[in-house]
Each structure stands twice: as structure tokens, then as C-alpha cells.
Design a protein around this motif. Structure first.
Motif, short mmCIF file in Angstrom:
data_model
loop_
_atom_site.label_atom_id
_atom_site.label_comp_id
_atom_site.label_asym_id
_atom_site.label_seq_id
_atom_site.Cartn_x
_atom_site.Cartn_y
_atom_site.Cartn_z
N PRO A 131 7.81 6.97 -6.56
CA PRO A 131 7.37 5.86 -5.55
C PRO A 131 6.29 5.84 -4.71
O PRO A 131 5.67 4.74 -4.80
CB PRO A 131 8.60 6.17 -4.40
N GLN A 132 5.31 7.04 -4.84
CA GLN A 132 3.95 7.00 -4.25
C GLN A 132 3.16 6.34 -5.32
O GLN A 132 2.32 5.70 -4.84
CB GLN A 132 3.90 8.52 -3.85
N ALA A 133 3.45 6.60 -6.43
CA ALA A 133 2.54 6.04 -7.38
C ALA A 133 2.56 4.75 -7.63
O ALA A 133 1.64 3.86 -7.59
CB ALA A 133 2.89 6.68 -8.87
N ILE A 134 3.94 3.93 -7.51
CA ILE A 134 4.08 2.74 -7.44
C ILE A 134 3.52 1.98 -6.56
O ILE A 134 2.76 1.02 -6.36
CB ILE A 134 5.55 2.39 -7.47
N GLU A 135 3.54 2.67 -5.14
CA GLU A 135 2.95 2.00 -4.02
C GLU A 135 1.39 1.95 -4.11
O GLU A 135 0.83 1.02 -3.89
CB GLU A 135 3.28 2.76 -2.77
N LEU A 136 0.97 3.06 -4.59
CA LEU A 136 -0.76 3.10 -4.61
C LEU A 136 -1.19 2.26 -5.65
O LEU A 136 -2.04 1.41 -5.58
CB LEU A 136 -1.06 4.29 -4.95
N ALA A 137 -0.48 2.17 -6.99
CA ALA A 137 -0.93 1.16 -8.11
C ALA A 137 -0.80 -0.29 -7.54
O ALA A 137 -1.60 -1.10 -7.93
CB ALA A 137 -0.16 1.55 -9.26
N SER A 138 0.32 -0.41 -6.97
CA SER A 138 0.55 -1.89 -6.57
C SER A 138 -0.50 -2.43 -5.54
O SER A 138 -0.89 -3.52 -5.47
CB SER A 138 2.07 -2.04 -5.74
N ALA A 139 -0.93 -1.47 -4.64
CA ALA A 139 -1.93 -2.02 -3.70
C ALA A 139 -3.22 -2.31 -4.33
O ALA A 139 -4.03 -3.24 -4.31
CB ALA A 139 -2.19 -0.85 -2.79
N ARG A 140 -3.35 -1.42 -5.38
CA ARG A 140 -4.67 -1.51 -6.26
C ARG A 140 -4.71 -2.89 -7.15
O ARG A 140 -5.92 -3.23 -7.42
CB ARG A 140 -4.78 -0.06 -6.98
N LEU A 141 -3.82 -3.24 -7.62
CA LEU A 141 -3.63 -4.04 -8.45
C LEU A 141 -2.96 -5.54 -7.92
O LEU A 141 -2.97 -6.43 -8.70
CB LEU A 141 -2.59 -3.74 -9.68
N GLU A 142 -2.97 -5.42 -6.72
CA GLU A 142 -2.31 -6.75 -5.99
C GLU A 142 -3.24 -7.96 -6.31
O GLU A 142 -2.77 -9.05 -6.57
CB GLU A 142 -2.55 -6.47 -4.54
N ARG A 143 -4.63 -7.84 -6.71
CA ARG A 143 -5.33 -8.82 -7.05
C ARG A 143 -4.87 -9.74 -8.41
O ARG A 143 -5.42 -10.77 -8.61
CB ARG A 143 -6.79 -8.66 -7.04
N PHE A 144 -4.38 -9.09 -9.31
CA PHE A 144 -3.85 -9.39 -10.39
C PHE A 144 -2.50 -10.43 -10.39
O PHE A 144 -2.23 -10.91 -11.30
CB PHE A 144 -3.90 -8.44 -11.36
#
Length: 231
Positions: A72-85
Motif C-alpha cells: 500500500p505504501q508503494a501504491i500511495e507514493l506512485a499515485s502521488a508521483r503519477l497524478e499528473r497523468f
């Protein structure tokens, strides 16, 4: 391999500064014939902190990526990183043996994908953060779960499992040449093992013996993934 990626250990920094995937261009070059068309779908089956997915979405403007991770931590970090897409990135909290279900959930029954990327191996996200309990170099809670929201922590397992069960686990999953020596220690000491450093110190001192196949001490702590006893 994921553990070869460059990583910054400051957990307060954004994912884009903490993880830079290696061989990104080479991976995308190999995938390009399948995913460069408009409307293509790629499954990133080991999303991690989103470095490969970010590179793919930047390079292929018509691409959608379904990112899978059990952490879940990876999902949270990646989602923030990729929000612009926007909707071109879709995160799914699951394991990569559930790719079919994840694709159906996101795209509907019978949907097909054009490529799958799997960057197998342990992630620096788990190793670098002491609270995750993976690294032997840190005195931290002995957790060791890829998904800390489910299942039993390593500390709980050590405190509750029988000696026979520990022997089975070490023999089956740890490639340990002397699992009975590792598992045999007094229950009070076992229940007290809440950190890697204490557990490691106990194992390295208890019941030393020679592993004849490799010339190592069988009391040495085994690092998961090592091919030889005691490595």
C-alpha cells in the motif's frame, strides 16, 4: 533488478527523488513496438515507486498503464508521483498473479493488454525504511511484510510458531542447511525478538556448527534470497 536502482533514503522526499529505475530506456525500447500505438495498455506488474510507469507515460502519449503492487505504501507514493497523468494511470492494490482480475476491474471483461512489465526483486522502498523491518543493518521492528495491512508480522510468527513450523519455514523458504539449529532457542528469548539486530545477534551466537557444503557456520543468519547457507 529492483535492488540495483538508485535510491535516496530520506522518506520525506517525493518518490521521483527517491527512486530512479535502471535500464529504463532499454526496457521501453523493447516494449515500444507493442505499446506505441494510441490506446495501448501496459500493465506494470511491479509498480513500486512508479519510475518505469512514469517513463512509459511520458514517452508514449497515447498509453494507459495499470500499475499493480501489493504494498500500500508503494501504491500511495506512485499515485502521488503519477497524478499528473490523470486516468492514463490506474493503480491496483494486488499481486501480479492477479493480473487478469486487475485488468478486468479496470477495463471490463474480455479486455486485452498490449504489454506487461515485471521488474522482479525486492524494492529499495522496503529495504531503506527501518520501520518495514527488512534490513539487517537497522534495529527496527521485525515486520517483513510486503503488505503491512495483512497477514502476520515476522515478530508475531517467531513468538507463536512451534519449533517444528519454524524448521519447516527455514528449510522450505530459507534454503537453510541447518534449520533445526536456527529454530531451536528458548521461547522467552524468541518472544523477545522484536528487532533484526537482536534476532541476528542471537542466531549468530547460538549453536554454532559447520555447514559442510559451504564451509560456513550454520549458526550464521541467513539473508533471504542468498543461494548459500549463512550468506
Amino acid at each position: 533488478m529492483r535492488d540495483a536502482s538508485e535510491s535516496v533514503r530520506d522518506s520525506s522526499r517525493p518518490a521521483s527523488e527517491r527512486h530512479v529505475p535502471v535500464l529504463l530506456r532499454e526496457c521501453l525500447d523493447m516494449l515500444a513496438p507493442a505499446i506505441e500505438r494510441p490506446g495501448a495498455v501496459l500493465v506494470d506488474a511491479t509498480l513500486g515507486m512508479g519510475g518505469h510507469t512514469e517513463g512509459a507515460l511520458e514517452r508514449f502519449e497515447g498509453l494507459t498503464v495499470i500499475g499493480i503492487d501489493r504494498d500500500p505504501q508503494a501504491i500511495e507514493l506512485a499515485s502521488a508521483r503519477l497524478e499528473r497523468f490523470g486516468t492514463r494511470f490506474r493503480a491496483v492494490h494486488t499481486t501480479y498473479d492477479n493480473i487478469d482480475a486487475a485488468v478486468e476491474e479496470q477495463l471490463g471483461a474480455g479486455a486485452r493488454v498490449d504489454g506487461i512489465l515485471m521488474d522482479l526483486g525486492v524494492s529499495s522502498l522496503q529495504l531503506d525504511e527501518a520501520d518495514r523491518g527488512f534490513a539487517y543493518s537497522k534495529d527496527a521492528p521485525l515486520d517483513m511484510r510486503m503488505d503491512a495491512t495483512s497477514g502476520q508480522s515476522a515478530a508475531d510468527l517467531l513468538a507463536t510458531a512451534s519449533e517444528g513450523e519454524l524448521i519447516r519455514i527455514l528449510r522450505t523458504y530459507g534454503e537453510d542447511c541447518a534449520p533445526d539449529r536456527q529454530a531451536h532457542h528458548p521461547p522467552p528469548r524468541r518472544r523477545a525478538h522484536h528487532s533484526h539486530r537482536r534476532a541476528r545477534g542471537h542466531h549468530s551466537r547460538s549453536n554454532p556448527g559447520t555447514c559442510e557444503a559451504h564451509g560456513r557456520q550454520s549458526g550464521e543468519t541467513h539473508v533471504p534470497g542468498a543461494a548459500r547457507c549463512g550468506q
